[in-house]
Scaffold this motif. Structure first.
Motif, PDB file in Angstrom:
ATOM      1  N   LEU A  97      42.590  70.529  55.291  1.00 38.46           N
ATOM      2  CA  LEU A  97      43.518  69.405  55.421  1.00 38.46           C
ATOM      3  C   LEU A  97      43.501  68.859  56.845  1.00 38.46           C
ATOM      4  CD1 LEU A  97      45.713  67.614  54.166  1.00 38.46           C
ATOM      5  CD2 LEU A  97      47.389  69.378  54.770  1.00 38.46           C
ATOM      6  N   GLY A 108      48.390  71.525  59.327  1.00 31.33           N
ATOM      7  CA  GLY A 108      47.649  71.848  58.111  1.00 31.33           C
ATOM      8  C   GLY A 108      47.890  73.267  57.662  1.00 31.33           C
ATOM      9  N   ALA A 111      51.518  73.682  56.406  1.00 32.42           N
ATOM     10  CA  ALA A 111      51.781  72.878  55.218  1.00 32.42           C
ATOM     11  C   ALA A 111      51.307  73.591  53.952  1.00 32.42           C
ATOM     12  CB  ALA A 111      51.109  71.519  55.336  1.00 32.42           C
ATOM     13  N   LEU A 112      50.221  74.375  54.066  1.00 34.24           N
ATOM     14  CA  LEU A 112      49.620  74.972  52.877  1.00 34.24           C
ATOM     15  C   LEU A 112      49.691  76.499  52.843  1.00 34.24           C
ATOM     16  CD1 LEU A 112      46.581  72.579  52.489  1.00 34.24           C
ATOM     17  CD2 LEU A 112      48.355  72.985  50.788  1.00 34.24           C
ATOM     18  N   VAL A 133      55.416  66.353  57.263  1.00 33.18           N
ATOM     19  CA  VAL A 133      54.263  66.709  56.435  1.00 33.18           C
ATOM     20  C   VAL A 133      54.413  68.118  55.878  1.00 33.18           C
ATOM     21  CG1 VAL A 133      51.772  67.125  56.431  1.00 33.18           C
ATOM     22  CG2 VAL A 133      52.714  65.138  57.633  1.00 33.18           C
ATOM     23  N   VAL A 137      54.589  68.797  51.795  1.00 33.14           N
ATOM     24  CA  VAL A 137      53.458  69.509  51.208  1.00 33.14           C
ATOM     25  C   VAL A 137      53.877  70.896  50.730  1.00 33.14           C
ATOM     26  CG1 VAL A 137      51.153  70.450  51.642  1.00 33.14           C
ATOM     27  CG2 VAL A 137      51.778  68.218  52.566  1.00 33.14           C
ATOM     28  N   ARG A 141      53.590  72.004  46.903  1.00 34.76           N
ATOM     29  CA  ARG A 141      52.909  73.224  46.451  1.00 34.76           C
ATOM     30  C   ARG A 141      53.802  74.018  45.496  1.00 34.76           C
ATOM     31  NH1 ARG A 141      53.784  78.166  48.113  1.00 34.76           N
ATOM     32  NH2 ARG A 141      54.851  77.479  49.999  1.00 34.76           N
ATOM     33  N   ILE A 258      53.547  60.916  52.672  1.00 35.77           N
ATOM     34  CA  ILE A 258      52.223  61.566  52.668  1.00 35.77           C
ATOM     35  C   ILE A 258      51.295  60.897  51.657  1.00 35.77           C
ATOM     36  CG2 ILE A 258      53.171  63.796  53.370  1.00 35.77           C
ATOM     37  CD1 ILE A 258      52.616  64.691  50.402  1.00 35.77           C
ATOM     38  N   MET A 261      47.460  61.013  52.150  1.00 38.98           N
ATOM     39  CA  MET A 261      46.782  62.308  52.018  1.00 38.98           C
ATOM     40  C   MET A 261      47.079  63.000  50.697  1.00 38.98           C
ATOM     41  SD  MET A 261      49.026  64.699  54.629  1.00 38.98           S
ATOM     42  CE  MET A 261      49.093  63.486  55.944  1.00 38.98           C
ATOM     43  N   VAL A 265      45.690  66.623  49.255  1.00 41.97           N
ATOM     44  CA  VAL A 265      46.671  67.712  49.183  1.00 41.97           C
ATOM     45  C   VAL A 265      46.718  68.308  47.786  1.00 41.97           C
ATOM     46  CG1 VAL A 265      49.145  68.221  49.246  1.00 41.97           C
ATOM     47  CG2 VAL A 265      48.101  66.931  51.103  1.00 41.97           C
ATOM     48  N   ILE A 269      45.894  72.140  46.799  1.00 39.34           N
ATOM     49  CA  ILE A 269      46.909  72.976  46.147  1.00 39.34           C
ATOM     50  C   ILE A 269      46.364  73.533  44.835  1.00 39.34           C
ATOM     51  CG2 ILE A 269      49.157  72.947  45.008  1.00 39.34           C
ATOM     52  CD1 ILE A 269      50.081  70.945  47.127  1.00 39.34           C
TER      53      ILE A 269
END
Length: 351
Positions: A97, A108, A111-112, A133, A137, A141, A258, A261, A265, A269
């Motif tokens: 990301l 990034g 976020a994940l 963000v 995100v 998720r 967002i 993106m 994303v 995910i």
């Protein structure tokens, strides 16, 4: 009214299809229905959300098994490897990301990262990440995990199901008698009040769930209050509050923030969800745990909903809890170190 009507309709529909915890997922859709169609912001009061978390904790505590804890202890090595593997997958997705110019490496990663959404969101700004963000995100998720979980659980594993839907309204306790109902109500009240008091006095990550769970587990193991169980209507309240809280976060404004993106994303995910499911299959092959329990134990996030689904689908709740909490603790402990490593201004060379 919209939230309640949509929640009721979706819950009944999912219950008729035999999906686990239909009230939880119905409430998720109900919250989203309001958030995406109304300009008026609606929030679950913090105290009510704590009660919902506490109810889920008490429900789990009543089911905690010493044998399952012992099994998790024997499987510590494969569980640790799965935990580290999930963390590596999360950081890899975050790095992909961050290939975008508008996303920093630290943003990034956080976020994940799989697990502890509320804790990560709370400290994102302090750690140098883009809070907006990370928030959207992270909860996106959780949303994808929650939407995929009932389908995978029912289609792949076809569990018998528990008391998570409207069709089970008449079930409570061992026999559903007034005496059993009174005993279970007392069990819930004592566990919830003591657990939430401990969560306030001794704050720890996800303590609002963990302390009521521990109190309920002790009371259930000792039998001090007689029957250890949670009336179905009380479980519905917990499922409702958790589901609505997540659903209400997906406003048009948050998704618009967002939008550019969003395709990337969603792909990342989805890849994370599939990869962790594969790790669950490996865990099931490497240990004696069943496939459903291993899948729920390795699901990347949505702790409260995962545990509620495990309780309702007949999975080994204690084992799921042990694996999920271990991953959560590892992530929260490593968060400051990851931020220092990933931030471009962390080292002397960048000054």
């Amino acid at each position: 009214m919209l939230v309640l009507v949509v929640t009721a309709a979706v819950s009944l529909g999912l219950g008729a299809l035999g999906l686990p915890s239909p009230v939880l997922f119905g409430a998720l859709v109900g919250g989203m229905a309001h958030a995406l169609t109304s300009p008026t912001e609606l929030r679950v009061p913090p105290a009510a959300f704590r009660v919902g978390q506490g109810v889920i904790g008490v429900t789990i505590g009543a089911m905690v098994s010493v044998a399952a804890l012992q099994q998790a202890g024997r499987d510590l090595l494969p569980i640790a490897l799965v935990t580290l593997g999930t963390l590596a997958l999360s950081l890899g997705a975050g790095r992909l990301l961050a290939l975008r110019r508008d996303v920093s490496p630290v943003t990034g990663a956080f976020a994940l990262i799989a697990g502890g959404a509320s804790g990560i969101v709370a400290v994102a700004r302090d750690l140098g990440a883009d809070e907006r963000v990370v928030t959207v995100v992270q909860y996106l998720r959780v949303l994808v995990v929650l939407l995929a979980m009932p389908l995978v659980t029912s289609v792949v594993f076809a569990p018998a199901g528990g008391a998570g839907g409207p069709g089970d309204a008449g079930v409570t306790g061992a026999a559903g008698s007034d005496g059993a109902l009174a005993a279970e109500t007392g069990f819930v009240l004592v566990s919830l009040v003591l657990g939430l008091a401990l969560a306030r006095a001794l704050p720890v990550p996800t303590g609002v769930l963990l302390w009521p769970m521990l109190v309920a587990a002790v009371l259930a193991a000792t039998g001090w209050l007689g029957a250890a169980g949670v009336p179905v209507l009380v479980q519905w309240v917990g499922y409702l509050l958790i589901g609505v809280q997540v659903g209400l976060r997906f406003t048009r404004e948050s998704l618009r923030s967002i939008a550019r993106m969003l395709p990337v994303v969603l792909v990342l995910i989805a890849g994370l969800v599939v990869s962790t499911a594969a790790m669950g299959a490996v865990l099931a092959r490497a240990t004696e745990v069943d496939g459903l329990t291993a899948y729920l134990a390795t699901t990347p996030g949505g702790l409260f909903a995962v545990l509620a689904t495990a309780a309702d689908s007949g999975a080994d709740v204690t084992y799921v809890l042990a694996v999920q909490v271990l991953r959560l603790v590892v992530i929260l402990l490593l968060t400051p170190l990851l931020a220092r490593w990933l931030r471009p201004d962390a080292g002397p060379s960048s000054r």
